[in-house]
Design an enzyme around this catalytic site. Sequence first.
Site, PDB file in Angstrom:
ATOM      1  N   GLU A  82       0.958  -1.129   0.042  1.00 45.48           N
ATOM      2  CA  GLU A  82       0.176   0.005   0.084  1.00 45.48           C
ATOM      3  C   GLU A  82       0.786   1.386  -0.063  1.00 45.48           C
ATOM      4  O   GLU A  82       0.274   2.306   0.467  1.00 45.48           O
ATOM      5  CB  GLU A  82      -0.966  -0.186   1.432  1.00 45.48           C
ATOM      6  CG  GLU A  82      -1.756  -0.987   1.308  1.00 45.48           C
ATOM      7  CD  GLU A  82      -2.864  -0.896   2.370  1.00 45.48           C
ATOM      8  OE1 GLU A  82      -2.523  -1.584   3.511  1.00 45.48           O
ATOM      9  OE2 GLU A  82      -3.994  -0.379   2.312  1.00 45.48           O
ATOM     10  N   SER A 139      -6.147  -2.518   1.573  1.00 43.40           N
ATOM     11  CA  SER A 139      -6.583  -2.217   0.293  1.00 43.40           C
ATOM     12  C   SER A 139      -7.025  -3.459  -0.673  1.00 43.40           C
ATOM     13  O   SER A 139      -6.787  -3.292  -2.068  1.00 43.40           O
ATOM     14  CB  SER A 139      -5.384  -1.411  -0.272  1.00 43.40           C
ATOM     15  OG  SER A 139      -5.307  -0.243   0.103  1.00 43.40           O
ATOM     16  N   TYR A 181      -9.515   2.451  -5.804  1.00 43.06           N
ATOM     17  CA  TYR A 181      -8.639   3.612  -6.213  1.00 43.06           C
ATOM     18  C   TYR A 181      -8.714   4.184  -7.487  1.00 43.06           C
ATOM     19  O   TYR A 181      -8.058   4.894  -8.106  1.00 43.06           O
ATOM     20  CB  TYR A 181      -7.043   3.139  -5.922  1.00 43.06           C
ATOM     21  CG  TYR A 181      -6.864   3.072  -4.419  1.00 43.06           C
ATOM     22  CD1 TYR A 181      -7.279   3.849  -3.306  1.00 43.06           C
ATOM     23  CD2 TYR A 181      -6.694   1.687  -3.929  1.00 43.06           C
ATOM     24  CE1 TYR A 181      -6.830   3.570  -2.032  1.00 43.06           C
ATOM     25  CE2 TYR A 181      -6.441   1.281  -2.595  1.00 43.06           C
ATOM     26  CZ  TYR A 181      -6.553   2.333  -1.687  1.00 43.06           C
ATOM     27  OH  TYR A 181      -6.473   2.124  -0.583  1.00 43.06           O
ATOM     28  N   ARG A 183     -10.729   2.944  11.272  1.00 40.05           N
ATOM     29  CA  ARG A 183     -12.031   2.840  10.588  1.00 40.05           C
ATOM     30  C   ARG A 183     -12.568   1.300  10.568  1.00 40.05           C
ATOM     31  O   ARG A 183     -11.998   0.298  10.688  1.00 40.05           O
ATOM     32  CB  ARG A 183     -11.843   3.014   9.037  1.00 40.05           C
ATOM     33  CG  ARG A 183     -13.295   3.231   8.297  1.00 40.05           C
ATOM     34  CD  ARG A 183     -12.789   3.234   6.681  1.00 40.05           C
ATOM     35  NE  ARG A 183     -12.580   2.278   6.224  1.00 40.05           N
ATOM     36  CZ  ARG A 183     -11.608   1.599   5.499  1.00 40.05           C
ATOM     37  NH1 ARG A 183     -10.778   2.588   5.330  1.00 40.05           N
ATOM     38  NH2 ARG A 183     -11.383   0.377   5.242  1.00 40.05           N
ATOM     39  N   ASP A 243     -15.234  -1.650   9.317  1.00 42.04           N
ATOM     40  CA  ASP A 243     -15.964  -2.165   8.164  1.00 42.04           C
ATOM     41  C   ASP A 243     -16.902  -3.134   8.475  1.00 42.04           C
ATOM     42  O   ASP A 243     -16.514  -4.143   9.258  1.00 42.04           O
ATOM     43  CB  ASP A 243     -15.140  -2.501   7.161  1.00 42.04           C
ATOM     44  CG  ASP A 243     -14.039  -1.490   6.671  1.00 42.04           C
ATOM     45  OD1 ASP A 243     -14.064  -0.137   7.233  1.00 42.04           O
ATOM     46  OD2 ASP A 243     -12.881  -2.067   5.944  1.00 42.04           O
ATOM     47  N   GLU A 276     -14.015  -5.895   9.760  1.00 41.07           N
ATOM     48  CA  GLU A 276     -12.707  -5.565  10.121  1.00 41.07           C
ATOM     49  C   GLU A 276     -12.374  -4.054  10.651  1.00 41.07           C
ATOM     50  O   GLU A 276     -13.195  -3.387  10.339  1.00 41.07           O
ATOM     51  CB  GLU A 276     -11.423  -6.003   9.095  1.00 41.07           C
ATOM     52  CG  GLU A 276     -11.603  -4.767   7.840  1.00 41.07           C
ATOM     53  CD  GLU A 276     -10.577  -4.485   7.229  1.00 41.07           C
ATOM     54  OE1 GLU A 276      -9.402  -4.932   7.707  1.00 41.07           O
ATOM     55  OE2 GLU A 276     -10.572  -3.872   6.251  1.00 41.07           O
ATOM     56  N   ASN A 290      -9.454  -0.808  10.815  1.00 43.44           N
ATOM     57  CA  ASN A 290      -8.051  -0.391   9.994  1.00 43.44           C
ATOM     58  C   ASN A 290      -7.587   0.669  11.077  1.00 43.44           C
ATOM     59  O   ASN A 290      -8.377   1.669  11.115  1.00 43.44           O
ATOM     60  CB  ASN A 290      -8.497   0.057   8.705  1.00 43.44           C
ATOM     61  CG  ASN A 290      -8.955  -0.977   7.821  1.00 43.44           C
ATOM     62  OD1 ASN A 290      -8.084  -1.723   7.372  1.00 43.44           O
ATOM     63  ND2 ASN A 290     -10.343  -1.284   7.531  1.00 43.44           N
ATOM     64  N   GLY A 345      -7.171   5.053   5.143  1.00 48.17           N
ATOM     65  CA  GLY A 345      -6.903   5.951   3.762  1.00 48.17           C
ATOM     66  C   GLY A 345      -7.441   7.462   4.310  1.00 48.17           C
ATOM     67  O   GLY A 345      -8.376   7.549   5.121  1.00 48.17           O
TER      68      GLY A 345
HETATM   69  P1  ATP Z   1      -9.060  -2.383   3.543  1.00 46.98           P
HETATM   70  O1  ATP Z   1      -8.698  -1.559   2.397  1.00 46.98           O
HETATM   71  O2  ATP Z   1     -10.372  -1.798   4.007  1.00 46.98           O
HETATM   72  O3  ATP Z   1      -8.213  -2.333   4.595  1.00 46.98           O
HETATM   73  P2  ATP Z   1      -8.909  -5.253   3.494  1.00 46.98           P
HETATM   74  O4  ATP Z   1      -7.736  -5.376   2.393  1.00 46.98           O
HETATM   75  O5  ATP Z   1      -8.374  -5.178   4.971  1.00 46.98           O
HETATM   76  O6  ATP Z   1      -9.608  -3.860   3.161  1.00 46.98           O
HETATM   77  P3  ATP Z   1     -11.385  -6.514   3.573  1.00 46.98           P
HETATM   78  O7  ATP Z   1     -11.884  -5.236   4.177  1.00 46.98           O
HETATM   79  O8  ATP Z   1     -10.973  -7.566   4.626  1.00 46.98           O
HETATM   80  O9  ATP Z   1      -9.721  -6.178   3.175  1.00 46.98           O
HETATM   81  O10 ATP Z   1     -11.908  -7.061   2.313  1.00 46.98           O
HETATM   82  C1  ATP Z   1     -12.117  -6.170   1.163  1.00 46.98           C
HETATM   83  C2  ATP Z   1     -13.337  -6.503   0.543  1.00 46.98           C
HETATM   84  O11 ATP Z   1     -13.736  -7.683   0.072  1.00 46.98           O
HETATM   85  C3  ATP Z   1     -14.650  -6.186   1.124  1.00 46.98           C
HETATM   86  O12 ATP Z   1     -14.813  -4.949   1.543  1.00 46.98           O
HETATM   87  C4  ATP Z   1     -15.687  -6.753   0.512  1.00 46.98           C
HETATM   88  O13 ATP Z   1     -16.076  -6.092  -0.719  1.00 46.98           O
HETATM   89  C5  ATP Z   1     -14.532  -8.090   0.077  1.00 46.98           C
HETATM   90  N1  ATP Z   1     -15.149  -9.070   1.174  1.00 46.98           N
HETATM   91  C6  ATP Z   1     -13.945  -9.365   1.947  1.00 46.98           C
HETATM   92  N2  ATP Z   1     -14.609 -10.556   2.755  1.00 46.98           N
HETATM   93  C7  ATP Z   1     -15.742 -10.876   2.357  1.00 46.98           C
HETATM   94  C8  ATP Z   1     -16.589 -11.952   2.925  1.00 46.98           C
HETATM   95  N3  ATP Z   1     -16.291 -12.706   3.659  1.00 46.98           N
HETATM   96  N4  ATP Z   1     -17.821 -11.971   2.107  1.00 46.98           N
HETATM   97  C9  ATP Z   1     -18.039 -11.066   1.204  1.00 46.98           C
HETATM   98  N5  ATP Z   1     -17.241 -10.008   0.852  1.00 46.98           N
HETATM   99  C10 ATP Z   1     -16.208  -9.973   1.218  1.00 46.98           C
HETATM  100 MG    MG Z   2     -11.902  -3.394   4.479  1.00 49.31          MG
HETATM  101 MG    MG Z   3      -8.257  -3.778   6.093  1.00 47.72          MG
HETATM  102 MG    MG Z   4      -6.768  -1.194   5.539  1.00 46.85          MG
END
Ligand code: ATP
Ligand code: MG
Ligand code: MG
Ligand code: MG
Length: 345
Positions: free
Chosen positions: A10, A177, A247, A286, A288, A302, A304, A308
């Site tokens: 990232e 991300s 993005y 944040r 989610d 989750e 964070n 961002g």
């Molecule tokens: P961030 O940029 O918020 O840190 P991240 O890389 O930590 O993101 P997650 O928030 O866990 O990743 O997942 C990213 C996206 O993938 C979610 O916003 C959703 O669109 C999809 N997703 C993740 N897990 C699931 C799930 N268990 N069921 C359905 N969609 C999911």
């Molecule tokens: Mg997320």
């Molecule tokens: Mg995350």
């Molecule tokens: Mg993140």
Amino acid sequence: MVVFGGRSGEHEVSLASARAIMDALREGGRHEVVPVGISREGAWVHTGDPMRELRDRAGEKPARSAGVAASDRLPPGIFGEVDVVFPVLHGPYGEDGTVQGMLELLGVPYVGSGVLASAASMDKVTMKKVFAYHGLPQVRWLGLTRGEWQGDRGRWTREIEASLGYPCFVKPSNLGSSVGINRADSAEELASALDEAAALDRRIIVEEGVDAREIEVAVLGNEEPDASLAGEIVVSGEGFYDYEAKYTEGRMELVAPADVTGDVAEEIGRVARLAYTSIDAAGMARVDFFLERGTGRLLLNEINTIPGFTPTSVYPKLWSASGLPYEGLLDRLIQLALERHGATA
Ligand code: ATP
Ligand code: MG
Ligand code: MG
Ligand code: MG
């Protein structure tokens, strides 16, 4: 001091966040800002124009870490000259407690969560265990290591099919991300998703896939944090909220406040604050969520700890929609950092 860049996938997101933060901090001569970059290889860049230097290197492929002398990875001796550090680093080697640990040792106040919350929030497997212990609602999930997957692919495929089924989501445990995240609808897709996650992290998480609306909440504070109003992420086109949707201009729309009933909005805020305090977050985070279609079940996805932070990023947008504009938010974060580190000016 604003620290940006870093060794994670990232890196570029961090540069965009830091550029906006530094401009706003300098606005009207409010603060003096010392920019400090960390290259993709982990070298500190603190002389000249670190932002320009990192941006010039941004298109380059990450060099092998062997190319960086250990001495270039030592923090420069300028931390003692600043009042507070804002680590604007997303992902491993920045959001995960490593930089926070260094700042603790140096005794410099910094924005955001400490070592424990940073590390526990970065690792999705650990994060989910903490949330489960506190009884917070989540999807079903399973954790495994790269070595376990590579050692017996058949056994893990059967186990995931039996306990989670399809669709499922495969993720590196420590990233953000959406880097390295894939949805799998078959054994073949599951295998390639696990291979991809294993290439990025030793630890892997697989989750039951849900059909859900996506809700995000911004939390701000130390001991008794406040939650912003809830926002809904609406992604246009095919697929989930992946890196490209996050993005690419125009692929994502934030609807704030989200169109939910007052009761649901209140529950979202309550669980967001619980998620925050259960993992001992500080400053900001944040949170989610998934709001499952059909059942209406609210599931925590989750947290964070360094979200961002461009003016169009979700975290600051949720606060401005809640009545706290970008510059005021930055000042509040600095104040919270000084309070937490006992250095209130
Ligand atoms: P961030 O940029 O918020 O840190 P991240 O890389 O930590 O993101 P997650 O928030 O866990 O990743 O997942 C990213 C996206 O993938 C979610 O916003 C959703 O669109 C999809 N997703 C993740 N897990 C699931 C799930 N268990 N069921 C359905 N969609 C999911
Ligand atoms: Mg997320
Ligand atoms: Mg995350
Ligand atoms: Mg993140």
